[in-house]
Motif scaffolding. Sequence first.
Motif, mmCIF file in Angstrom:
data_model
loop_
_atom_site.group_PDB
_atom_site.id
_atom_site.type_symbol
_atom_site.label_atom_id
_atom_site.label_comp_id
_atom_site.label_asym_id
_atom_site.label_seq_id
_atom_site.Cartn_x
_atom_site.Cartn_y
_atom_site.Cartn_z
ATOM 1 N N PHE A 169 -13.556 8.247 60.307
ATOM 2 C CA PHE A 169 -12.529 8.698 59.343
ATOM 3 C C PHE A 169 -11.180 8.899 60.048
ATOM 4 N N ILE A 170 -11.224 9.445 61.257
ATOM 5 C CA ILE A 170 -9.971 9.669 62.000
ATOM 6 C C ILE A 170 -9.308 8.325 62.305
ATOM 7 N N ASP A 171 -10.129 7.368 62.768
ATOM 8 C CA ASP A 171 -9.589 6.048 63.106
ATOM 9 C C ASP A 171 -8.951 5.371 61.894
ATOM 10 N N ALA A 172 -9.508 5.669 60.713
ATOM 11 C CA ALA A 172 -9.014 5.019 59.494
ATOM 12 C C ALA A 172 -7.833 5.759 58.878
ATOM 13 N N SER A 173 -7.502 6.942 59.422
ATOM 14 C CA SER A 173 -6.433 7.745 58.831
ATOM 15 C C SER A 173 -5.061 7.095 59.058
ATOM 16 N N ALA A 174 -4.262 7.091 57.994
ATOM 17 C CA ALA A 174 -2.920 6.492 58.092
ATOM 18 C C ALA A 174 -1.844 7.572 58.211
ATOM 19 N N SER A 175 -2.264 8.810 58.439
ATOM 20 C CA SER A 175 -1.301 9.912 58.471
ATOM 21 C C SER A 175 -0.355 9.803 59.672
ATOM 22 N N GLN A 176 0.874 10.255 59.445
ATOM 23 C CA GLN A 176 1.884 10.265 60.510
ATOM 24 C C GLN A 176 1.954 11.638 61.192
ATOM 25 N N ASP A 177 1.174 12.559 60.699
ATOM 26 C CA ASP A 177 1.194 13.922 61.229
ATOM 27 C C ASP A 177 0.380 13.979 62.531
ATOM 28 N N THR A 178 1.014 13.558 63.612
ATOM 29 C CA THR A 178 0.292 13.441 64.884
ATOM 30 C C THR A 178 -0.141 14.794 65.434
ATOM 31 N N THR A 179 0.630 15.828 65.136
ATOM 32 C CA THR A 179 0.272 17.164 65.630
ATOM 33 C C THR A 179 -1.082 17.592 65.076
ATOM 34 N N THR A 180 -1.224 17.450 63.743
ATOM 35 C CA THR A 180 -2.493 17.843 63.131
ATOM 36 C C THR A 180 -3.614 16.894 63.548
ATOM 37 N N LEU A 181 -3.280 15.611 63.647
ATOM 38 C CA LEU A 181 -4.308 14.641 64.072
ATOM 39 C C LEU A 181 -4.824 14.966 65.470
ATOM 40 N N ASN A 182 -3.912 15.371 66.338
ATOM 41 C CA ASN A 182 -4.330 15.739 67.697
ATOM 42 C C ASN A 182 -5.217 16.987 67.690
ATOM 43 N N LEU A 183 -4.862 17.923 66.805
ATOM 44 C CA LEU A 183 -5.674 19.135 66.682
ATOM 45 C C LEU A 183 -7.083 18.786 66.175
ATOM 46 N N ILE A 184 -7.141 17.865 65.223
ATOM 47 C CA ILE A 184 -8.441 17.423 64.678
ATOM 48 C C ILE A 184 -9.278 16.774 65.791
ATOM 49 N N LYS A 185 -8.613 15.911 66.566
ATOM 50 C CA LYS A 185 -9.329 15.225 67.660
ATOM 51 C C LYS A 185 -9.835 16.227 68.697
ATOM 52 N N GLN A 186 -9.010 17.234 68.935
ATOM 53 C CA GLN A 186 -9.378 18.272 69.908
ATOM 54 C C GLN A 186 -10.618 19.048 69.417
#
Lengths: 237, 90
Positions: A169-186
């Motif tokens: 799901f993360i790989d497929a996300s098109a969001s530009q919100d890199t801060t939140t994406l990084n938090l999710i990955k963490q």
Amino acid sequence: MWVLLSLVLFFGSIGSVFAQSVGDLYSKSVQAGNDYRQKYSTYQVNKNQNIQYQTAATRIAALSATKDVLVSRNSWQIAYLTYLRSYLAQQTDIANYTQTVVYLDLETEINTLNSQQGTLNSGDTETDVNNNASAWEKRLSTSDRLADAAILQITSTKLADLQKQLQTFIDASASQDTTTLNLIKQKLQNSIDLRTAVDKNINSYKDYSFSRNNLLVQLTQSKQALFEASTLLSQLK
Amino acid sequence: MRSPKLILLLIPGTIFLLALAVFIAKLPKPTPNKTENPEVVVIPTNTPAPTPIGQTPLQAFVQSVSDLQVNDPQLTPPNFDRKISLPVAK
């Protein structure tokens, strides 16, 4: 003759395959528990009657009921471990080393318990029966640890599957919100780290340092981190 | 005479392999049978939460993470008496 042989082989094979389904084995385990409770009730009644009356007849009845409940208890443990082994095989990858070790150990334990049925059903005196019961009970801690390892392995595998799904799901996300994406990955990585730490400890289930509760806490924390990560991703714009 | 015998073995064998493939594909989740006996203890089952119509795959996934039971009641070990004995006759 050939037709008969073919039909016997055919239906025999089908029967054996279906008999091994996890659902069937679970039902057998529940049924074994019900059988044990009946035998245990009879054992208590006969034991108390023998304590009260102490006749030859009550003594024989008490001995017989005790042997019955010992066999029934062993059967329940066998049915449970057989169910657990089947669930483990269904849930996890057979090529996984840890899973294979636990699976094979379960098989050995089941065979050992099966070989004890005759002994548990023997003995002409209270001392004989008590010795047989005691020998079986001493082995219980090993059996418990093995079951704990299998349960942890099953839960860990379920978590691993969900972690892989979240990564997709993360790989497929098109969001530009890199801060939140990084938090999710963490958070996902944190979840994976906790789960793999549990995996590393599962094989040491024979050691006294093995703690089922500690490992369950780690799996709970892993699930929580995974839940937080997936919730954040679902709220991402 | 060998051909008919071979066919008699091959046909059930093929049917069996097909049945096995279907069985593996439809391998059921553990679902214990219910019983009417009030004394019978039935361990609770894992019933997945229904997926509401209109739920996205990601929302369904979040729900499945939430539903995961770390302490699965279906895996609970037997709760038998761990010390069974008889008083020794004097």
